[in-house]
Motif scaffolding. Sequence first.
Motif, PDB file in Angstrom:
ATOM      1  N   UNK A 145       0.860  -1.184   0.000  1.00  0.00           N
ATOM      2  CA  UNK A 145       0.000   0.000   0.000  1.00  0.00           C
ATOM      3  C   UNK A 145       0.896   1.233   0.000  1.00  0.00           C
ATOM      4  N   UNK A 146       0.269   2.388   0.038  1.00  0.00           N
ATOM      5  CA  UNK A 146       1.042   3.633   0.074  1.00  0.00           C
ATOM      6  C   UNK A 146       1.877   3.740   1.344  1.00  0.00           C
ATOM      7  N   UNK A 147       1.450   3.028   2.403  1.00  0.00           N
ATOM      8  CA  UNK A 147       2.147   3.129   3.696  1.00  0.00           C
ATOM      9  C   UNK A 147       2.900   1.874   4.120  1.00  0.00           C
ATOM     10  N   UNK A 148       2.669   0.763   3.429  1.00  0.00           N
ATOM     11  CA  UNK A 148       3.249  -0.508   3.859  1.00  0.00           C
ATOM     12  C   UNK A 148       3.973  -1.178   2.694  1.00  0.00           C
ATOM     13  N   UNK A 149       5.210  -1.642   2.915  1.00  0.00           N
ATOM     14  CA  UNK A 149       5.945  -2.319   1.832  1.00  0.00           C
ATOM     15  C   UNK A 149       5.294  -3.653   1.465  1.00  0.00           C
ATOM     16  N   UNK A 150       5.706  -4.214   0.346  1.00  0.00           N
ATOM     17  CA  UNK A 150       5.184  -5.499  -0.119  1.00  0.00           C
ATOM     18  C   UNK A 150       5.311  -6.523   1.002  1.00  0.00           C
ATOM     19  N   UNK A 151       4.182  -7.019   1.468  1.00  0.00           N
ATOM     20  CA  UNK A 151       4.130  -7.929   2.618  1.00  0.00           C
ATOM     21  C   UNK A 151       3.093  -9.011   2.360  1.00  0.00           C
ATOM     22  N   UNK A 152       3.279 -10.168   2.969  1.00  0.00           N
ATOM     23  CA  UNK A 152       2.312 -11.249   2.830  1.00  0.00           C
ATOM     24  C   UNK A 152       0.966 -10.801   3.386  1.00  0.00           C
ATOM     25  N   UNK A 153      -0.082 -11.011   2.582  1.00  0.00           N
ATOM     26  CA  UNK A 153      -1.433 -10.630   2.979  1.00  0.00           C
ATOM     27  C   UNK A 153      -2.352 -11.849   3.106  1.00  0.00           C
ATOM     28  N   UNK A 154      -2.153 -12.857   2.255  1.00  0.00           N
ATOM     29  CA  UNK A 154      -2.954 -14.081   2.312  1.00  0.00           C
ATOM     30  C   UNK A 154      -2.068 -15.305   2.189  1.00  0.00           C
ATOM     31  N   UNK A 155      -2.413 -16.334   2.943  1.00  0.00           N
ATOM     32  CA  UNK A 155      -1.793 -17.657   2.792  1.00  0.00           C
ATOM     33  C   UNK A 155      -2.911 -18.675   2.858  1.00  0.00           C
ATOM     34  N   UNK A 156      -3.059 -19.463   1.782  1.00  0.00           N
ATOM     35  CA  UNK A 156      -4.173 -20.403   1.691  1.00  0.00           C
ATOM     36  C   UNK A 156      -3.708 -21.746   1.162  1.00  0.00           C
ATOM     37  N   UNK A 157      -4.432 -22.770   1.558  1.00  0.00           N
ATOM     38  CA  UNK A 157      -4.231 -24.114   1.036  1.00  0.00           C
ATOM     39  C   UNK A 157      -5.610 -24.658   0.685  1.00  0.00           C
ATOM     40  N   UNK A 158      -5.742 -25.248  -0.513  1.00  0.00           N
ATOM     41  CA  UNK A 158      -7.036 -25.715  -1.015  1.00  0.00           C
ATOM     42  C   UNK A 158      -6.962 -27.169  -1.427  1.00  0.00           C
ATOM     43  N   UNK A 159      -8.138 -27.799  -1.419  1.00  0.00           N
ATOM     44  CA  UNK A 159      -8.286 -29.098  -2.059  1.00  0.00           C
ATOM     45  C   UNK A 159      -9.351 -28.950  -3.128  1.00  0.00           C
ATOM     46  N   UNK A 160      -9.200 -29.728  -4.190  1.00  0.00           N
ATOM     47  CA  UNK A 160     -10.126 -29.630  -5.323  1.00  0.00           C
ATOM     48  C   UNK A 160     -11.430 -30.343  -4.978  1.00  0.00           C
ATOM     49  N   UNK A 161     -12.532 -29.678  -5.301  1.00  0.00           N
ATOM     50  CA  UNK A 161     -13.841 -30.304  -5.113  1.00  0.00           C
ATOM     51  C   UNK A 161     -14.056 -31.334  -6.206  1.00  0.00           C
ATOM     52  N   UNK A 162     -14.745 -32.390  -5.871  1.00  0.00           N
ATOM     53  CA  UNK A 162     -15.074 -33.419  -6.858  1.00  0.00           C
ATOM     54  C   UNK A 162     -16.039 -32.840  -7.884  1.00  0.00           C
ATOM     55  N   UNK A 163     -15.791 -33.143  -9.146  1.00  0.00           N
ATOM     56  CA  UNK A 163     -16.690 -32.680 -10.206  1.00  0.00           C
ATOM     57  C   UNK A 163     -17.979 -33.482 -10.168  1.00  0.00           C
ATOM     58  N   UNK A 164     -19.108 -32.784 -10.326  1.00  0.00           N
ATOM     59  CA  UNK A 164     -20.416 -33.445 -10.342  1.00  0.00           C
ATOM     60  C   UNK A 164     -20.727 -33.887 -11.763  1.00  0.00           C
ATOM     61  N   UNK A 165     -21.213 -35.094 -11.904  1.00  0.00           N
ATOM     62  CA  UNK A 165     -21.537 -35.623 -13.226  1.00  0.00           C
ATOM     63  C   UNK A 165     -22.911 -35.218 -13.655  1.00  0.00           C
TER      64      UNK A 165
END
Length: 165
Positions: A145-165
Amino acid sequence: MQPQKMHEMVKPLQWLMGTWKSISAKVMYPTMKTVDFEEKLCFLSAGQPLLNYSSTTWNPKDKAPMHLEYGYLRIDEEGCLVALLTAMNFGISTVEEGTLQEKSLTTNSKSIAHTKFAKMPVVALQRCYCLNDKCQLSYTLKMQTERTPLSTHLECLYEKEEEKS
């Protein structure tokens, strides 16, 4: 939107395609306390040479919506350069460009537009999506941002949903 037949140009992104549900997701920043959230992330084909992108987040306790993002992920003809175009409910839209390597995609903001009343003017974003050896998708977002240097904002881990037939 129902997924359509995959366009030939997006085949290098096949590992990313589908609907992903967060296993763990945290938002943090030097100016705030760390908060957990839940997310549904979609990269879906409409049969065009791009993927439709959406991200919906909510509070895990009361299920109240938090952050919404919609856009498109494009890929060049050689299959190694990408562009992510987004619009966010906080009044921000971005054009991001980056690279695709194997099962990893990284983008950096090239252009960021804000509504006049956006809360916090963002000046830079960096995203990294990576498929791990357990077929889980990890995602890190860094923000400046204008006041904060490049910093980690989000950390996520996902699993894929099963596709519906």
